[in-house]
Structures are given as C-alpha cells and as structure tokens.
Design a protein around this motif. Structure first.
Motif, short mmCIF file in Angstrom:
data_model
loop_
_atom_site.label_atom_id
_atom_site.label_comp_id
_atom_site.label_asym_id
_atom_site.label_seq_id
_atom_site.Cartn_x
_atom_site.Cartn_y
_atom_site.Cartn_z
N LEU A 34 0.75 -1.10 0.00
CA LEU A 34 -0.25 0.17 0.01
C LEU A 34 1.04 1.23 -0.09
N GLU A 35 0.52 2.23 -1.02
CA GLU A 35 1.31 3.46 -1.08
C GLU A 35 0.40 4.75 -0.99
N VAL A 174 -2.90 4.72 4.38
CA VAL A 174 -3.25 3.93 5.44
C VAL A 174 -3.70 5.00 6.48
N TYR A 252 29.70 17.08 0.85
CA TYR A 252 30.34 16.12 -0.33
C TYR A 252 30.02 16.90 -1.57
N ILE A 338 19.08 2.91 0.42
CA ILE A 338 19.21 2.02 -1.00
C ILE A 338 20.20 1.17 -1.24
N MET A 339 21.43 1.46 -0.49
CA MET A 339 22.68 0.60 -0.62
C MET A 339 22.30 -0.88 0.45
C1 FAD Z 1 19.73 13.72 -0.09
C2 FAD Z 1 19.73 12.35 0.29
C3 FAD Z 1 20.64 11.54 -0.19
C4 FAD Z 1 20.77 10.20 0.13
N1 FAD Z 1 21.76 9.49 -0.51
C5 FAD Z 1 21.68 8.06 -0.26
C6 FAD Z 1 22.75 7.14 -0.82
O1 FAD Z 1 23.54 7.89 -1.72
N2 FAD Z 1 22.69 5.99 -0.72
C7 FAD Z 1 21.63 5.33 -0.08
O2 FAD Z 1 21.80 4.19 -0.03
N3 FAD Z 1 20.75 6.04 0.70
C8 FAD Z 1 20.74 7.63 0.62
N4 FAD Z 1 19.90 8.22 1.06
C9 FAD Z 1 18.94 7.56 1.98
C10 FAD Z 1 17.93 6.86 1.05
O3 FAD Z 1 17.22 7.63 0.32
C11 FAD Z 1 16.56 6.51 2.39
O4 FAD Z 1 17.18 5.73 3.29
C12 FAD Z 1 15.51 5.59 1.68
O5 FAD Z 1 15.23 6.11 0.24
C13 FAD Z 1 14.55 5.20 2.60
O6 FAD Z 1 13.60 4.46 1.96
P1 FAD Z 1 11.97 4.29 2.66
O7 FAD Z 1 11.18 3.27 1.71
O8 FAD Z 1 12.35 3.84 3.99
O9 FAD Z 1 11.40 5.76 2.74
P2 FAD Z 1 10.36 6.35 1.69
O10 FAD Z 1 10.95 6.26 0.08
O11 FAD Z 1 10.18 7.81 2.12
O12 FAD Z 1 9.27 5.51 1.31
C14 FAD Z 1 8.10 5.40 2.32
C15 FAD Z 1 7.11 5.29 1.88
O13 FAD Z 1 5.76 5.08 2.69
C16 FAD Z 1 4.69 5.92 2.26
N5 FAD Z 1 3.75 5.90 3.30
C17 FAD Z 1 4.02 6.88 4.61
N6 FAD Z 1 3.05 6.62 5.36
C18 FAD Z 1 1.99 6.04 4.58
C19 FAD Z 1 0.78 5.56 4.93
N7 FAD Z 1 0.02 5.89 6.02
N8 FAD Z 1 0.15 4.77 4.08
C20 FAD Z 1 0.71 4.29 2.89
N9 FAD Z 1 1.88 5.01 2.58
C21 FAD Z 1 2.38 5.58 3.29
C22 FAD Z 1 5.29 7.38 1.69
O14 FAD Z 1 4.36 7.83 0.95
C23 FAD Z 1 6.61 6.73 1.07
O15 FAD Z 1 6.36 6.45 -0.49
C24 FAD Z 1 19.76 9.61 0.86
C25 FAD Z 1 18.79 10.41 1.13
C26 FAD Z 1 18.62 11.88 1.06
C27 FAD Z 1 17.30 12.54 1.50
#
Ligand code: FAD
Length: 377
Positions: A34-35, A174, A252, A338-339
């Motif tokens: 769910l997104e 959600v 960086y 991501i990594m």
């Molecule tokens: C500037 C920057 C540089 C970075 N560089 C790197 C890098 O070089 N290498 C690396 O590995 N990482 C990097 N990161 C970190 C990486 O981007 C994050 O750790 C990663 O994207 C987190 O993924 P996620 O799925 O947890 O979060 P998100 O991508 O934010 O996904 C969470 C999702 O949950 C959804 N959501 C929230 N609440 C609800 C709800 N109630 N119902 C349904 N959906 C919901 C949101 O809409 C969202 O789409 C960087 C981050 C930033 C900001």
C-alpha cells in the motif's frame, strides 16, 4: 480475501521487503503493498545521492550493504535492463587537522572492506583534481564504491513483486490499523483490507503508522538533507573522478551525468513531510565547497531535500514490535536505505517467515538482536 502480509509504504524499503517475501517463501503468499502517493518513490527513495559505499555508517550498516552487493552485481534475469551499479569510488578526505579521523575511519573498515586504501593528499588530488591542496592532507579511498541506478532497482523490485503475484495499490494512504482476533483491518483511502501480518515500511512515517496500530513509537527522527546540482569547470573532466566526502561529513560532492551534486550534509530534525530545501543550507554548502575545491558556483541548476530517518542509535530496525508479533518494522534506513535495501529486505522476509538468518549474515555482523526493535524496550 485475507492477505498473508500487508506492507505499508512502497519506497525502496517496502518494495524490496514485499519482493523478498515472495522470493523467499516456498509457497505462494498473498501480499499487498500500500502506497499513499500516486507514484512510489516520491519521498526519500527518489531523492538520494545514489551512492553504494561499504564504509558509510555503523558497522552493522556496512554489513547490510555488503550483503546486498551480490544481488546488485547480478540481479535475477529480467530484473532490470540497466546495471544497478557502475564504478564511481569515494574518498573520505581530511585536512591537516583531521588526519586522526581519517586514520580511525580507515582502521574501522580496513579488515572488512576489500581494496580500501589510506592515501596521501597528493594521491587524493590526482584522483579528484577539483580539490584544493589545503583541503586534503590525507584520505581514505574506497575504490569499490559505486553509483547506483536507484530507479532501476526500485522499479525492478516493484515489477518483480507484481510478476510473482503481488499487488501494489497507489493512492492508498493507510489511515487506521486495528487488530481484530488474528486479523489486521487496514483502512485506506482506497478501501479496507485484511491481513495476518502488517509490515511497516513507511519511511519517515513509521512511528505514525505504529501509533495508528496502538503500538509504542520507537523514537525515529526524520532529518532533512539538502542537495543541488551545478556545472563543474569546463577545463576539468571529472566524469570518472570519485565522490568526495569530508571526513567529518561537513560537505560532499559527486560528479553525476555531466554535472556535480553538492550537499552540506545537513541533518536537521523535522516532522515527517514532503520536505523542501532551505536557501541557507544551499548557501552554506556553496561556501564550504568553494573553500575546499576549485569550483566557482554561480548558478544552481536543480535543488531538492529529502528525509533520512534514524532510530535513536542510528542502526536500522527490522523485527516484530515488542508487544505484537504480527507487526514487523523495516525502518530507520537513515542515509543508507538504497545501498542496504537487499540486506534489509532479506532480513525482513526471513524474520516474517520464521526462518533463521544464514551464516553469511553473522559473518557480516548482522544479527537478529542487532536489528531488533526490542533493543529500545
Ligand atoms: C539527499 C539524500 C541523499 C541520500 N543518499 C543516499 C545514498 O547515496 N545511498 C543510499 O543508500 N541512501 C541514500 N539516502 C537515503 C535513502 O534515500 C533512504 O534511506 C531511503 O530512500 C528510505 O527508503 P524508505 O522506503 O524507507 O522511505 P521512502 O522512500 O520515504 O518511502 C516510504 C513510503 O511510505 C509511504 N507512506 C508513508 N505513510 C504512509 C501511509 N500511512 N500509508 C501508505 N503509505 C505511506 C510514503 O508515501 C513513502 O512513499 C539519501 C537520502 C537523502 C534525503
């Protein structure tokens, strides 16, 4: 229909965990992802600097990153049309006052990370000639650090998940979670769904989602990080030069598709939101970069900010909530989501399916206890 698993959030965490569940389970599972947004990847996942580095973060994070590498190097057939990793390299550079920090960092990782080098300022300048001599007295050079194709990886997880029978629903925020008997009722903007286990991969909103389920938040803190692009000098070809990070992570810069990505490496705590860049953070980065490099930054081409969400000890969290086995966190990916995604996704699937971590996990320093949310209770 009652799903075996309902995953909340389709960023890299939720998408990879959903994919790993179907990849790991020997039987066909019913999994719903769910997104909230129209497109998965709108938040942190679409805003990263796209670096793979085995020396970035706590040793458990480095372990998760190393566990992910074989998948990124050789994803399953048909996963992606493009390579996930391409060579880049990264240098953690220090000036004459930071020599000890560089050495300590090198000593932390030298036994676990292949090909890591402790290099002089002159060697660093040859690798990345944008640096000024006074900005780099010594550096740690990780030649195996890579650029990541984040979109190819994220789309590969989503496409692979759907091909294995998983369902993805966008625009499905959600809004409530209620445990009735053995079943979770999950209310969303797109209707109500029922499932045996909820997986919380909601990024910056993981504590909000836990509270909806009447479970204790773990104290995650989303932190804003700003990035922008600008043109490097015409006279320097930096296309194959490594990314440079100041050893104290004050700034960086990274060559990227003909431009340079810069960042003040800021970590400002903010509530979960669609975060936007602040002019002051960009001005700070421009100043730091102009002092440390030959760049003259007269025009910002693009700018953005994203949230890096951290657990109180800055180590990611995977595992069941303290008082509720059927609610699993995959959270606190910080600046490494991501990594570490494939290591985190495998850990989530193994715990969710009641399977043990294989030996390669403990060899990499990744244990159930190190990731468990129980460490905060
Ligand atoms: C500037 C920057 C540089 C970075 N560089 C790197 C890098 O070089 N290498 C690396 O590995 N990482 C990097 N990161 C970190 C990486 O981007 C994050 O750790 C990663 O994207 C987190 O993924 P996620 O799925 O947890 O979060 P998100 O991508 O934010 O996904 C969470 C999702 O949950 C959804 N959501 C929230 N609440 C609800 C709800 N109630 N119902 C349904 N959906 C919901 C949101 O809409 C969202 O789409 C960087 C981050 C930033 C900001």
């Amino acid at each position: 229909m009652i799903y075996d698993f309902i995953v909340v959030g389709a960023g890299i965490a939720g998408a990879s965990a959903a994919y790993a569940l179907l990849e790991t389970s020997p039987r066909g599972l019913k999994v719903l992802l769910l997104e909230r947004e129209d497109i998965p990847g709108f938040h942190s996942t679409g805003r990263s600097a796209a670096l793979y580095s085995e020396t970035y973060g706590h040793p458990v994070i480095s372990g998760l990153t190393r566990l992910s590498r074989p998948f990124f190097d050789q994803p399953p057939m048909g996963f992606s049309e493009h390579p996930i990793l391409t060579p880049r390299g990264v240098m953690l550079a220090g000036d004459s006052t930071q020599a000890q920090e560089v050495e300590d960092l090198y000593n932390t990782f030298k036994d676990d990370v292949e090909g890591l080098k402790h290099i002089s300022g002159d060697e660093a300048l040859k690798l990345n000639p944008a640096l000024k001599k006074e900005a780099v007295h010594s550096a740690m050079f990780e030649s195996r650090a890579m650029d990541m194709d984040v979109n190819a990886l994220h789309q590969g997880f989503l496409r692979g998940f759907k091909a294995k029978g998983g369902e993805v629903l966008n625009k499905a925020e959600v809004s409530s979670l209620e445990r009735r008997g053995n079943i979770w009722s999950v209310e969303t903007r797109a209707g109500e769904f029922q499932g045996g286990v909820v997986i919380n991969g909601a990024g910056a909103w993981v504590d909000v989602v836990a509270e909806m389920a009447e479970l204790s938040p773990l104290g995650f803190v989303p932190k804003r990080r700003t990035a922008f692009t600008f043109k490097g000098p015409e006279s320097l070809d930096l296309s194959e030069a490594p990314m440079v990070v100041n050893v104290n992570e004050d700034y960086y810069f990274k060559p990227d598709a003909g431009v340079i990505i810069g960042s003040p490496a800021d970590e400002t705590p903010v509530p979960p939101c669609d975060v936007q860049p602040e002019e002051l953070d960009i001005a700070i980065a421009v100043d730091l970069l102009q002092k440390a490099t030959v760049f003259e930054i007269s025009q910002i081409l693009t700018k953005w900010a994203g949230l890096r969400t951290f657990a109180p000890d800055k180590v990611p969290v995977v595992g069941s909530a303290p008082a509720e086995d059927s609610f699993i966190w995959v959270a606190g990916q910080g600046g490494y989501g991501i990594m570490t995604s494939w290591g985190m996704a495998r850990a989530t699937a193994l715990l969710a399916l009641g399977m043990e971590f294989p030996g390669e996990f403990s060899d990499a320093g990744v244990t159930v206890n190190a990731l468990s949310p129980m460490r905060f209770s």
